[in-house]
Structure formats: C-alpha cells, structure tokens
Motif scaffolding. Structure first.
Motif, PDB file in Angstrom:
ATOM      1  N   ILE A  66       0.853  -1.184   0.000  1.00  0.00           N
ATOM      2  CA  ILE A  66       0.000   0.000   0.000  1.00  0.00           C
ATOM      3  C   ILE A  66       0.889   1.234   0.000  1.00  0.00           C
ATOM      4  N   LYS A 122       1.552   5.243   0.523  1.00  0.00           N
ATOM      5  CA  LYS A 122       0.931   6.376   1.215  1.00  0.00           C
ATOM      6  C   LYS A 122       1.811   7.604   1.046  1.00  0.00           C
ATOM      7  N   PRO A 158      -2.908   6.982   2.761  1.00  0.00           N
ATOM      8  CA  PRO A 158      -2.801   5.780   1.920  1.00  0.00           C
ATOM      9  C   PRO A 158      -3.536   5.974   0.592  1.00  0.00           C
ATOM     10  N   LEU A 186      -7.408   2.026   3.652  1.00  0.00           N
ATOM     11  CA  LEU A 186      -6.925   1.142   2.584  1.00  0.00           C
ATOM     12  C   LEU A 186      -5.898   0.130   3.081  1.00  0.00           C
ATOM     13  N   ILE A 187      -5.295   0.391   4.223  1.00  0.00           N
ATOM     14  CA  ILE A 187      -4.242  -0.502   4.707  1.00  0.00           C
ATOM     15  C   ILE A 187      -4.815  -1.807   5.239  1.00  0.00           C
TER      16      ILE A 187
END
Length: 294
Positions: A161, A163, A247, A277-278
């Motif tokens: 992911i 960020k 993120p 989103l993580i």
C-alpha cells in the motif's frame, strides 16, 4: 482571542482543557486550533490504529506552523491521569491509546505524530515500510518512483500500500506476520533497493547523504529500524496546505496524484468514502524471500 481564554470538553469520561481555540495553526489553510481538534477527532479511528501501543514522538508548534517547533519524545510534566507512558532508553514516551490523549496532544499543538515502528516493550517490527525520499523540494517523479517499487514488490509476490508522507515523499507499506525482525527487513529492503537503483539509475539512489544525491530519489531502507520513526498513516503534517499522510490506491499512483491533494479539509470525506486502505491487505510472505537471500 487572548491565550488566557480557555474552556474544557469531556471525551470518554475525561475532562480536557482547551486553551486559545481560535489560535491559527495553519494560517494559509484557515485552520485554527478549534478546527484542528474537530478534524483530529474525525481522523482518530484511523490515526490511532497506527499509533496505539507504540512509543510516540510528536512535533509541537505552539504558535502554529509559521512559529518555532520542537520534537517531543519525553512526556511533558505534569501529565493527566489518563495518559499512559513507557520508558525505553531512558526516555519516558507517551503511549497513545485513545481519543482523550489525542485531543490533549492536539491542544498542546502537537501537529505531527511519529510512532515507533514496534510496539512498546517489543523489539519486532509491526509492518515493513520503504521510504522514498526526494532530494528535490518539488519532485514530479515521486509517483513514478512509487509505481516502480510497487511493481517490483508485486513481481516478488508481495502486495503493498503506498501512502503519501504528507510532505514530499511516499512510503510503501507491506503488512507482515509477527516474528520477522528489523534485520530481516533491512536485508530484503537492501535487495529491493539495489534492484530498483540498477533498473532505474536515473531515478533512484541508495546514497544516504543528501548533498551527494543530485536530483535522485533516495530509496531509504535504513530508516525502518528499532528506535527510529516514520510519519504515521493519517498524521497531519506541518506544511502550509495542512496535508495529511494518506494511503493511496495504486490506480491513484498511476494517475500521478499529488501529495498536496490530501489535507485536513478534505480527508474526512475521503475516509468516509474509502475507509482505511491498509487494513484490506493481509500479511505478506516476506519470509519466503528473506530465506533465499544470501
């Protein structure tokens, strides 16, 4: 409003004194302390997830981002009864647990939150983070660099992911299982860093000294280690536009979004729409790759 004017709020049963609520903290963005505390409360379910049970360093700006600032590792004295601390290396760190502590720190004009990369009392990393650090103040290639690293990780079978740091850089997060060590992650980080610098020598460098990097983006695999910190996901940053470390979807990276697109005045709407989103990415099998490295 004079600095002597104050009030209090009650959060989760704890009374928190609020001083000078109309003090400008991000003048260019029009964000006062009152607005900041409101935005911090909205961010709290996300920010706390990546600060809770870790040793916390904050950066305080008592007079807003245009004034002096200082890093605070040692907890200030006196402390409210509800603030927990933990000692490591003779430093009495705050261990951020909930919204009362977060708003108490917000009232102290703590504008950035930099947690340890491990839990208090543990020597093992919570996740793996690669830090892509531009040498230029404005770096139009930062998303290209992030996409390149993301593709290399994907080729190794690792989901990740990206960020924004909230400043100029990008960090790439790879969730891991408990038991992987910081030294393990330095080994795989060096492996990936060497690969991308050989693949794109025009874009990346492993040179630690900024004065020797030219215009290249530093692939920093060394910052992720015990005793060090990186900006937490969802922390505000003391930048003129009140940017937030956010993120991203890889599709957004491909569209070359700007870190300046994500800030305190729009982050709440994004989180309501997209969530964190993580949390959707499970722990990745980094051990399989580490075991094959020399």
């Amino acid at each position: 409003m004079p600095a002597t004017i104050k009030g209090s709020i009650t959060v989760a049963g704890q009374e928190i004194t609020i001083t000078n609520p109309d003090k400008p903290l991000w003048p260019e963005a029009g964000i006062t302390k009152r607005i900041y505390l409101e935005k911090l409360a909205a961010l709290s379910p996300y920010l706390l997830r990546y600060c809770r049970d870790r040793l916390l360093t904050v950066i305080r700006y008592p007079h807003g981002i245009s004034g002096m600032s200082f890093y605070q590792k040692n907890a200030p004295d006196p402390l409210p009864d509800f603030v927990r601390t933990a000692v490591q290396d003779k430093i009495n760190y705050i261990v951020l647990q909930g919204l009362p502590e977060l708003l108490w720190l917000g009232n102290l004009a703590a504008l950035e939150f930099h947690p340890s990369l491990h839990y208090a009392g543990s020597g093992l990393p919570c996740e793996w983070m690669i830090d892509l650090d531009p040498s230029l103040e404005v770096e139009p290639r930062i998303m290209e660099a992030a996409a390149t690293v993301g593709e290399v990780l994907k080729s190794l079978g690792l989901a990740s992911i990206p960020k924004t740091s909230g400043a100029t850089g990008v960090q790439i997060i790879i969730p891991i299982r408990p038991g992987v060590t910081f030294d393990d992650l330095r080994k795989i980080g060096h492996f990936v860093g060497r690969y991308v610098t050989e693949k794109r020598p025009d874009l990346f460098t492993l040179e630690r000294l900024k004065k020797h990097r030219g215009d290249k983006i530093y692939f920093d695999y060394l910052q992720h280690y015990g005793g060090k910190t990186l900006a937490a996901p969802y922390t505000p940053r003391a930048r003129p536009l009140a940017t937030v470390s956010t993120p991203l979807l890889w599709e957004e990276v491909q569209r070359n979004v700007s870190p300046a697109d994500f800030h305190l005045l729009n982050i709440e709407e994004r989180l309501n729409r997209m969530g964190d989103l993580i949390v959707g990415v499970p722990p990745q099998p980094v051990e399989n790759i580490i075991s094959r490295l020399p």
